[in-house]
Design an enzyme around this catalytic site. Structure first.
Site, PDB file in Angstrom:
ATOM      1  N   ASN A 180      13.040   2.563  -2.587  1.00  0.00           N
ATOM      2  CA  ASN A 180      12.320   3.842  -2.540  1.00  0.00           C
ATOM      3  C   ASN A 180      11.800   4.002  -1.117  1.00  0.00           C
ATOM      4  O   ASN A 180      10.854   3.320  -0.726  1.00  0.00           O
ATOM      5  CB  ASN A 180      11.166   3.827  -3.546  1.00  0.00           C
ATOM      6  CG  ASN A 180      10.268   5.047  -3.412  1.00  0.00           C
ATOM      7  OD1 ASN A 180      10.603   6.000  -2.711  1.00  0.00           O
ATOM      8  ND2 ASN A 180       9.120   5.010  -4.070  1.00  0.00           N
ATOM      9  N   HIS A 235       6.452   8.411 -10.097  1.00  0.00           N
ATOM     10  CA  HIS A 235       5.922   7.347  -9.230  1.00  0.00           C
ATOM     11  C   HIS A 235       4.402   7.470  -9.151  1.00  0.00           C
ATOM     12  O   HIS A 235       3.863   8.574  -9.163  1.00  0.00           O
ATOM     13  CB  HIS A 235       6.555   7.458  -7.841  1.00  0.00           C
ATOM     14  CG  HIS A 235       6.247   6.266  -6.992  1.00  0.00           C
ATOM     15  ND1 HIS A 235       5.068   6.158  -6.300  1.00  0.00           N
ATOM     16  CD2 HIS A 235       6.949   5.130  -6.761  1.00  0.00           C
ATOM     17  CE1 HIS A 235       5.066   4.988  -5.662  1.00  0.00           C
ATOM     18  NE2 HIS A 235       6.190   4.343  -5.925  1.00  0.00           N
ATOM     19  N   LYS A 262      10.302   6.480   0.198  1.00  0.00           N
ATOM     20  CA  LYS A 262       9.093   7.313   0.337  1.00  0.00           C
ATOM     21  C   LYS A 262       9.300   8.306   1.495  1.00  0.00           C
ATOM     22  O   LYS A 262      10.400   8.819   1.651  1.00  0.00           O
ATOM     23  CB  LYS A 262       7.868   6.414   0.507  1.00  0.00           C
ATOM     24  CG  LYS A 262       7.807   5.338  -0.600  1.00  0.00           C
ATOM     25  CD  LYS A 262       6.519   4.587  -0.674  1.00  0.00           C
ATOM     26  CE  LYS A 262       6.595   3.593  -1.841  1.00  0.00           C
ATOM     27  NZ  LYS A 262       5.347   2.893  -2.086  1.00  0.00           N
ATOM     28  N   GLU A 270       5.306  -0.600 -12.142  1.00  0.00           N
ATOM     29  CA  GLU A 270       4.734  -0.719 -10.806  1.00  0.00           C
ATOM     30  C   GLU A 270       3.203  -0.727 -10.903  1.00  0.00           C
ATOM     31  O   GLU A 270       2.585   0.343 -10.958  1.00  0.00           O
ATOM     32  CB  GLU A 270       5.173   0.456  -9.923  1.00  0.00           C
ATOM     33  CG  GLU A 270       6.657   0.515  -9.672  1.00  0.00           C
ATOM     34  CD  GLU A 270       6.984   1.180  -8.343  1.00  0.00           C
ATOM     35  OE1 GLU A 270       7.817   0.628  -7.625  1.00  0.00           O
ATOM     36  OE2 GLU A 270       6.389   2.224  -8.016  1.00  0.00           O
ATOM     37  N   GLU A 322       2.441   7.304  -6.754  1.00  0.00           N
ATOM     38  CA  GLU A 322       1.944   8.161  -5.660  1.00  0.00           C
ATOM     39  C   GLU A 322       1.987   9.627  -6.062  1.00  0.00           C
ATOM     40  O   GLU A 322       1.144  10.420  -5.651  1.00  0.00           O
ATOM     41  CB  GLU A 322       2.759   7.886  -4.383  1.00  0.00           C
ATOM     42  CG  GLU A 322       2.355   6.556  -3.770  1.00  0.00           C
ATOM     43  CD  GLU A 322       3.452   5.837  -3.008  1.00  0.00           C
ATOM     44  OE1 GLU A 322       4.462   6.467  -2.646  1.00  0.00           O
ATOM     45  OE2 GLU A 322       3.287   4.618  -2.779  1.00  0.00           O
ATOM     46  N   SER A 330       5.284  -4.533  -3.697  1.00  0.00           N
ATOM     47  CA  SER A 330       5.361  -5.599  -2.683  1.00  0.00           C
ATOM     48  C   SER A 330       6.463  -6.624  -2.974  1.00  0.00           C
ATOM     49  O   SER A 330       6.274  -7.820  -2.748  1.00  0.00           O
ATOM     50  CB  SER A 330       4.003  -6.287  -2.515  1.00  0.00           C
ATOM     51  OG  SER A 330       3.040  -5.358  -2.056  1.00  0.00           O
ATOM     52  N   GLY A 342       2.351  -1.547  -1.753  1.00  0.00           N
ATOM     53  CA  GLY A 342       2.034  -1.417  -0.334  1.00  0.00           C
ATOM     54  C   GLY A 342       0.849  -2.250   0.104  1.00  0.00           C
ATOM     55  O   GLY A 342       0.323  -2.088   1.201  1.00  0.00           O
TER      56      GLY A 342
HETATM   57  P1  13P Z   1       6.086  -1.509  -1.788  1.00  0.00           P
HETATM   58  O1  13P Z   1       7.332  -2.336  -2.045  1.00  0.00           O
HETATM   59  O2  13P Z   1       5.991  -1.032  -0.371  1.00  0.00           O
HETATM   60  O3  13P Z   1       4.860  -2.198  -2.279  1.00  0.00           O
HETATM   61  O4  13P Z   1       6.249  -0.181  -2.672  1.00  0.00           O
HETATM   62  C1  13P Z   1       6.563  -0.298  -4.010  1.00  0.00           C
HETATM   63  C2  13P Z   1       6.889   1.046  -4.537  1.00  0.00           C
HETATM   64  O5  13P Z   1       6.041   1.903  -4.683  1.00  0.00           O
HETATM   65  C3  13P Z   1       8.293   1.323  -4.868  1.00  0.00           C
HETATM   66  O6  13P Z   1       8.419   2.520  -5.557  1.00  0.00           O
END
Ligand code: 13P
Length: 250
Positions: free
Chosen positions: A9, A96, A11, A168, A98, A214, A174
């Site tokens: 992903n 997601h 982002k 997740e 976010e 992560s 992150g």
């Molecule tokens: P990270 O791997 O940067 O922690 O992000 C995970 C994520 O949100 C994947 O959709």
């Protein structure tokens, strides 16, 4: 046996030129990797570059979101499922954290987007996961159950059979704080139990549940050693060709 899926992903990272560069490095490193599905979900404007670079390879391209409507219309700034499919996407991330945190996504809109994805011929990767405060107050399973029952479990069995779930935990995204393989596997087991309760044994045994939060080259093996974990949804570490290739080749 469930075939793993490793999904990146991206982002809101990378330009079209950087997308092309990524695949020049990445594709040779995973050309022989048939043990897992490989998917990259770039920002919308990079989809054309990603599809051009991966044509005829073992890497697929997906979107990060889609509108709930499958017909074109006056929805400024939005992208539909049929547009993603026509652009060469085979999958799309839905719900997601976010989007839930910053863009007003709810379980009801997750369900509507998932249905739109399925009607567009896309495989939805539907995200669930608890926030830190919810985990600390012992509400993890309650949150996961609600997200599953309201956002996913209203699908018909035929629709559900085409869904991938991503667990997740928001506190692990992150932050460099991965859930331990055991914590992740516990959550996956709980979600699979929810699937079993609604859709039965076969659906529960078949559904792929990815872990996200992560995931890095140095922790992917421990996670993938858990039979409950069917792959990864990788943010930061999917932006670098060498690091994502070593995750794919866990
Ligand atoms: P990270 O791997 O940067 O922690 O992000 C995970 C994520 O949100 C994947 O959709």
């Amino acid at each position: 046996m469930r075939k793993p899926l490793m999904a990146g992903n991206w982002k809101m990272y990378k330009t079209p030129a950087q997308t092309t560069q990524f695949f020049e490095s990445f594709l040779p490193l995973v050309a022989a990797s048939s043990h897992t599905g490989i998917l990259i979900c770039p920002p919308f404007v990079n989809i054309a570059a990603a599809v051009a670079a991966t044509r005829g390879t073992n890497v697929s391209v997906g979107g990060q979101n889609l509108h709930t409507a499958t017909k074109e219309g006056a929805f400024t700034g939005e992208i539909s499922g049929p547009m993603l499919a026509a652009a060469g996407c085979t999958a799309v991330i839905v719900g997601h954290s976010e989007r839930r945190q910053f863009f007003g996504e709810t379980d009801a809109t997750v369900l509507a987007r998932t249905i739109a994805a399925l009607e567009s011929g896309l495989q939805p990767i539907v995200c669930v996961g608890e926030m830190l405060a919810e985990r600390e107050s012992g509400k993890t399973n309650e949150v996961l159950a609600t997200q599953f029952r309201e956002g996913i479990a209203k699908l018909t069995p035929e629709q559900f059979a085409r869904v991938v779930i991503a667990y997740e935990p928001v506190w692990a995204i992150g932050t460099g704080k991965t859930a331990t393989p055991e914590i992740a596997a516990d959550a996956h087991r709980f979600i699979r139990g929810e699937v079993r309760a609604i859709y039965g044994d076969e659906a529960a045994n078949n559904v792929r549940i990815l872990y996200g939060g992560s995931v890095k080259p140095d922790n992917v093996r421990g996670l993938m050693a858990q039979p409950e974990i069917d792959g990864g949804l990788v943010g930061g570490a999917s932006l670098d060709a060498v690091s994502f290739a070593s995750i794919v080749n866990f």
